[in-house]
Design an enzyme around this catalytic site. Sequence first.
Site, PDB file in Angstrom:
ATOM      1  N   ALA A  81       8.624  -7.351 -40.283  1.00 54.41           N
ATOM      2  CA  ALA A  81       8.417  -6.514 -39.108  1.00 54.41           C
ATOM      3  C   ALA A  81       9.365  -5.333 -39.225  1.00 54.41           C
ATOM      4  O   ALA A  81      10.417  -5.420 -39.869  1.00 54.41           O
ATOM      5  CB  ALA A  81       8.684  -7.292 -37.824  1.00 54.41           C
ATOM      6  N   SER A  82       8.997  -4.226 -38.599  1.00 63.24           N
ATOM      7  CA  SER A  82       9.747  -2.993 -38.810  1.00 63.24           C
ATOM      8  C   SER A  82      11.073  -2.947 -38.069  1.00 63.24           C
ATOM      9  O   SER A  82      12.045  -2.393 -38.560  1.00 63.24           O
ATOM     10  CB  SER A  82       8.890  -1.790 -38.395  1.00 63.24           C
ATOM     11  OG  SER A  82       7.730  -1.714 -39.195  1.00 63.24           O
TER      12      SER A  82
END
Length: 211
Positions: free
Chosen positions: A9-10
């Site tokens: 996930a960013s």
Amino acid sequence: MFIRAYLRASTDEQNAERAKDTLNRFAAEHNQRIASYYIENVSGAQLERPELQRLLTDTQDNDILLVENIDRLTRLNENDWKSLKQSIEQKGLRIVSLDVPTSWQAIDSARMTNNDPIIKAVLDAINNMLIDLMAAMARKDYITRRDRQAQGIERAKEEGKYRGRQADPERHRKVHYYRHEKGLSLSEVAEATGYSRSQVCRILAKGTETG
């Protein structure tokens, strides 16, 4: 053959483990089991990622790199994507992504055994082309969203409305509550709050003042 699942996930506010059940179901449907997970919160536009590098170090020839979508593996620019893809190929890894059905042949041992060599070569060529296409689309989406975000921030600044990204204080308080008052393990806290384990560690490290 080992299946190595990569989940990314960013940002710290996103749960990188979200796709874990989806990947497990996919593997089970193909009569396979995931051997190890590599989970991190880092931008897909960044080439140097600790868990991805650990996966590449751990891997053996003919292993599977399993991702939910190609954009979980890459939002890299063209040169960095070529570099990562070369590293993957040199390690003998095969990419399997749920959004690229042609890649599924690598996880299905029976189909691989029965394939005619010419058919397999054609499928491999198509699969590589599709993966490159999806990688290019992931990069384009990243640039588009980044540009729109920058435009939105600039407009908010002009209107005096920009306050920056705000933490969720209530959610952070729950992290401290479950950890310090209920005595849950880091993994249990992560499951209870929807954060990743690394996010939980970062929140706890900041102390109760910001929690």
